[in-house]
Design a protein around this motif. Structure first.
Motif, PDB file in Angstrom:
ATOM      1  N   GLU A  49      23.541  17.131  37.891  1.00 19.78           N
ATOM      2  CA  GLU A  49      24.497  16.207  37.290  1.00 19.78           C
ATOM      3  C   GLU A  49      23.819  14.906  36.889  1.00 19.78           C
ATOM      4  O   GLU A  49      22.658  14.652  37.228  1.00 19.78           O
ATOM      5  N   ILE A  50      24.555  14.078  36.181  1.00 18.21           N
ATOM      6  CA  ILE A  50      24.080  12.761  35.764  1.00 18.21           C
ATOM      7  C   ILE A  50      25.005  11.699  36.349  1.00 18.21           C
ATOM      8  O   ILE A  50      26.238  11.798  36.241  1.00 18.21           O
ATOM      9  N   LEU A  51      24.399  10.702  36.983  1.00 17.32           N
ATOM     10  CA  LEU A  51      25.168   9.589  37.527  1.00 17.32           C
ATOM     11  C   LEU A  51      24.997   8.347  36.670  1.00 17.32           C
ATOM     12  O   LEU A  51      23.888   8.055  36.209  1.00 17.32           O
ATOM     13  N   ASN A  52      26.079   7.618  36.489  1.00 19.60           N
ATOM     14  CA  ASN A  52      25.986   6.291  35.882  1.00 19.60           C
ATOM     15  C   ASN A  52      25.558   5.288  36.949  1.00 19.60           C
ATOM     16  O   ASN A  52      25.907   5.420  38.123  1.00 19.60           O
ATOM     17  N   VAL A  53      24.795   4.293  36.537  1.00 24.07           N
ATOM     18  CA  VAL A  53      24.425   3.192  37.432  1.00 24.07           C
ATOM     19  C   VAL A  53      25.264   1.982  37.044  1.00 24.07           C
ATOM     20  O   VAL A  53      25.241   1.538  35.891  1.00 24.07           O
ATOM     21  N   TYR A  54      26.018   1.454  38.003  1.00 27.72           N
ATOM     22  CA  TYR A  54      26.958   0.379  37.736  1.00 27.72           C
ATOM     23  C   TYR A  54      26.439  -0.950  38.284  1.00 27.72           C
ATOM     24  O   TYR A  54      25.617  -0.988  39.215  1.00 27.72           O
ATOM     25  N   SER A  55      26.941  -2.022  37.757  1.00 26.37           N
ATOM     26  CA  SER A  55      26.617  -3.341  38.295  1.00 26.37           C
ATOM     27  C   SER A  55      27.237  -3.500  39.675  1.00 26.37           C
ATOM     28  O   SER A  55      28.399  -3.121  39.905  1.00 26.37           O
ATOM     29  N   ILE A  56      26.486  -4.053  40.614  1.00 25.80           N
ATOM     30  CA  ILE A  56      26.990  -4.228  41.966  1.00 25.80           C
ATOM     31  C   ILE A  56      28.193  -5.169  41.999  1.00 25.80           C
ATOM     32  O   ILE A  56      29.014  -5.102  42.926  1.00 25.80           O
TER      33      ILE A  56
END
Length: 333
Positions: A49-56
């Protein structure tokens, strides 16, 4: 299955944690990745799968049973205690909060059970190199009581993450191609075909990683332990190797110690005392176990042994974190 947040994504520890979570059946709806200063569409692989990286800054503590800080001391300092107060379980794998006496430093199999039971929402774990070292010595400390540790640590390029491995690769390629262009960067000297006696920035006469050994080992084993560490980077992409001299309070015999180490969970002894009968740094890449070799009596002290420890430190540290997380989440049930 509890929902987990990982803080950090470029470093080796975060990548190993995500690999382990994927192997253990976690899917993208149960794992989220956050980092400071995220701009645009940032993604990373997670199994198939692919995960998005979000702002903390978008992280909501109530959405996660556990939050694991893997990198960036400034981020952990700013957010970890704040998120812990919102009743999420926090595991901090940075050195940001280790000066706080209320937050214990824990390694599974050494000081985990009773400490976790008494801790509400936040714990620290040591640097991966120290998890590897203490994991190998767990039974030795329990039976013989470690008094002094003298460590010569050989660190691979992955301590600087993917950027460090890329720098080593590019330096090696340039030298083999007779390219004389300078390529000194993260390691302060050319690392390819070299050994660089600096791991981290200098803090007085010590480097950062040498200071970490001293500080974090004492937090786990006790302030009376004496520690001296020498650290160097070697031209290896992944892995961690250490020659360690162990002085103990109780009488210790190398042959008996070898049998005690064999009984240590997560440790494999490969020590044939023949040519090649030991684990090198490239042998342990991708392995789950800590390998111990070259176990000998140290005749310079009354009670001492020396040994060689090798392992895929970031993978071992990720396993330690997930084992502690399981205990941490279970204790309130």
């Amino acid at each position: 299955m509890n929902k987990i947040a990982i803080i950090g994504y470029k470093n080796a520890l975060a990548k190993n944690l995500l690999d382990l979570l994927s192997l253990r059946g976690y899917t993208k709806d149960k794992v989220s990745v956050f980092a400071p200063h995220v701009q645009g569409n940032v993604t990373m692989s997670f199994g198939d799968e692919i995960l998005n990286v979000y702002s903390i800054d978008t992280l909501q503590a109530k959405d996660f049973a556990a939050i694991i800080f893997t990198d960036n001391e400034q981020t952990a300092t700013k957010y970890a205690t704040k998120l812990a107060s919102a009743d999420s379980k926090i595991i901090n794998a940075t050195s940001a909060l280790e000066g706080d006496e209320k937050i214990p430093m824990i390694v599974g199999g050494i000081n985990d059970t009773d400490v976790i039971k008494s801790q509400k929402n936040i714990i620290n774990v040591p640097h991966p190199y120290i998890v590897e070292l203490l994991g190998a010595l767990a039974n030795i400390n329990q039976k013989y009581q470690i008094k002094t540790l003298r460590i010569s640590a050989f660190v691979s390029a992955d301590f600087e993450g993917q950027d460090g491995m890329s720098e080593l690769y590019n330096q090696t390629r340039r030298i083999l191609m007779n390219d004389t262009a300078s390529s000194v960067g993260l390691f302060h000297k050319t690392l390819a075909f070299n050994v660089v006696p600096q791991v981290g920035s200098f803090i007085g006469e010590e480097t950062y990683n040498e200071w970490l050994y001293n500080s974090q080992i004492k937090q786990v084993l006790g302030a009376n332990i004496k520690v001296h560490a020498n650290c160097a980077v070697v031209p290896v992409f992944v892995g961690m190797g250490m020659f360690v001299n162990v002085e103990t309070i109780q009488d210790i015999d190398a042959d008996e110690a070898r049998e005690d180490i064999k009984k240590t969970r997560g440790v494999l002894v490969l020590d044939t005392q023949q040519d090649g009968g030991y684990a090198s740094m490239t042998d342990v890449q991708g392995e789950n176990s800590i390998f111990v070799s070259r176990i000998r009596q140290d005749m310079t002290v009354d009670n001492g042994i020396s040994l060689w420890i090798a392992g895929d430190a970031y993978k071992i540290a990720a396993q330690n974190i997930l084992a502690l997380l399981k205990q941490f989440l279970k204790k309130d049930k």
